[in-house]
Design an enzyme around this catalytic site. Structure first.
Site, PDB file in Angstrom:
ATOM      1  N   HIS A  54       0.821  -1.210   0.000  1.00 37.54           N
ATOM      2  CA  HIS A  54       0.000   0.000   0.000  1.00 37.54           C
ATOM      3  C   HIS A  54       0.860   1.267   0.000  1.00 37.54           C
ATOM      4  O   HIS A  54       0.351   2.370  -0.255  1.00 37.54           O
ATOM      5  CB  HIS A  54      -0.919  -0.006   1.224  1.00 37.54           C
ATOM      6  CG  HIS A  54      -2.200   0.729   1.021  1.00 37.54           C
ATOM      7  ND1 HIS A  54      -2.433   1.533  -0.066  1.00 37.54           N
ATOM      8  CD2 HIS A  54      -3.335   0.791   1.783  1.00 37.54           C
ATOM      9  CE1 HIS A  54      -3.638   2.059   0.018  1.00 37.54           C
ATOM     10  NE2 HIS A  54      -4.213   1.626   1.135  1.00 37.54           N
TER      11      HIS A  54
ATOM     12  N   ASP B 211      -2.201   2.336  -4.486  1.00 40.21           N
ATOM     13  CA  ASP B 211      -3.408   2.771  -3.788  1.00 40.21           C
ATOM     14  C   ASP B 211      -4.517   1.733  -3.940  1.00 40.21           C
ATOM     15  O   ASP B 211      -4.495   0.901  -4.851  1.00 40.21           O
ATOM     16  CB  ASP B 211      -3.884   4.114  -4.338  1.00 40.21           C
ATOM     17  CG  ASP B 211      -2.896   5.238  -4.057  1.00 40.21           C
ATOM     18  OD1 ASP B 211      -2.165   5.128  -3.054  1.00 40.21           O
ATOM     19  OD2 ASP B 211      -2.845   6.196  -4.846  1.00 40.21           O
TER      20      ASP B 211
END
Length: 405
Positions: free
Chosen positions: A376, A380
């Site tokens: 992450h 995204d």
């Protein structure tokens, strides 16, 4: 006259290995370049060949010991030696203790087979007699597949229950065995934990209807195999779909290196396959430049090398994206862990018929759950969902793979 057996060069930046098993016993005849020992590095197993012909001498190190490049692990003595089937000597038993979990007569037992640590552990878990199993490995050695395919030993007839039996006491034959982790397993454990500690791991899921892909395979499988000499499998479809998705979401095929993001204009796909010593991820290089047949051939060749234990360091290094197919083992859903320094891994699972709604009607379709685990820090949530959705759409309508849509 004695000739030293030394640890060969193991690969770029690899200086140490672990002695996995001895393939020759002291006193056995050895031909020049014949494998006498197996070493385990962080990623692959490497066989050590005899520098000269002669007789296997004394072992210099024991199974599980760490050895360095150029180090002496044993010797080859002059002479003709005994045939390979000669009974094991005392020192051989010390190096690799025979595993006999069930009773066997002297005629059945014969010479105790030499077992690698992973095979020895599996033999104990299954409760089978290794002397009754025919080995398919090098020089007739047992492999994990041999043990897994062996039938379990018949249980002894149960004794009649006592009238008022007291609380059961622990069985007298209960035992434990401590098996040292192989270097490969240690490295896998370290890398997986490092991935959890370093990356911001997150997994997104989707499912896909496999109807069209399965229909295409059924329609073209014979013609495909006749022309290309390899079966048309699912991995080529998913590899092509991942390549298509990476064009839309390039961060899925990128890496964080220090404080920089490195984007690749090529896609080297690591394919997780099962090997005798554990899970390995050899690399299909330049997969983005390959057609279906080339991808299938590359995966088949790497799978064969993994099963034979002949993968090299070059086969394992690199990789910008990973595909792991847990469906071959029956897995329904999982959260795969990324293969550092990669940023994403696609997890495939088993195909099963499930009720779904199509045009307002409940119908049965062959469905598969897909999982994308990603870092992450770089990818995204919107990008991850889009990447996985692109794969889903390409699998449900394979025409997209042909028109790059």
């Amino acid at each position: 006259m004695s000739t030293e057996i030394k640890v060969p060069v193991l690969g770029e930046s690899i200086t140490e290995a672990t002695l996995g098993e001895w393939l020759k016993k002291p006193g056995e005849a050895v031909a020049q370049d014949e494998a006498v020992a197996s070493l385990e590095t962080d990623k692959v197993s490497i066989e050590v060949g005899a520098p000269v012909a002669g007789v296997m001498g004394a072992y210099g190190v024991q199974i599980g010991d760490t050895v360095s490049v150029g180090g002496v692990i044993g010797s080859i003595e002059a002479g003709s030696g005994a045939p390979a089937a000669a009974p094991a000597k005392v020192e051989d038993v010390r190096q690799s203790p025979p595993v006999t979990p069930v009773a066997a007569s002297d005629d059945q037992r014969g010479g105790a087979p030499t077992l690698s640590p992973s095979v020895r552990k599996l033999v104990l878990e299954k409760g089978v007699d290794p002397t009754t199993i025919k080995g398919t490995g090098k020089d007739g050695r047992l492999t994990r597949e041999d043990v897994l395919g062996a039938p379990a030993q018949a249980a002894a007839p149960e004794a009649a229950p006592a009238a008022a039996a007291p609380a059961a006491a622990p069985a007298a034959d209960r035992r434990e065995e401590r098996v040292r982790m192989t270097r490969l397993r240690q490295t896998v454990a370290k890398r997986l934990k490092d991935a959890q500690n370093t990356a911001a791991l997150l997994t997104t899921f989707n499912d896909c209807d496999m109807t069209e892909v399965m229909a295409a395979r059924a329609r073209f499988k014979d013609a495909f195999e006749n022309k290309h000499g390899v079966r048309l499998g699912l991995m080529s479809f998913f590899t092509k779909a991942a390549i298509l998705a990476a064009k839309t979401i390039p961060s899925a095929n990128a890496q964080i290196q220090g404080d920089e993001i490195v984007y690749f204009d090529y896609m080297d796909v690591s394919v997780a396959v099962s090997a005798p010593n554990g899970l390995v991820v050899p690399v299909v290089r330049d997969a983005d430049r390959m057609g279906f047949a080339d991808i299938e051939k590359a995966i088949a060749a790497l799978g064969a090398k993994a099963k034979a234990g002949t993968l090299t360091m070059a086969d394992m290094q690199g990789g910008t994206f990973t595909i792991s197919n847990g469906g071959v083992f029956g897995g329904l859903m999982s959260t795969p862990i990324i293969n550092p320094p990669q940023s994403a891994v696609l997890g495939l699972h088993r195909i099963e018929d499930r009720p779904v709604v199509r045009d307002g009607q409940i119908v049965i379709r062959p469905m598969m759950y897909l999982a994308l685990s990603y870092d992450h820090r770089l990818i995204d949530g919107r990008e991850a969902v889009t990447f996985l959705k692109t794969i889903k759409e390409a699998i449900e309508d394979p025409t997209r793979l042909l028109i790059d849509l």
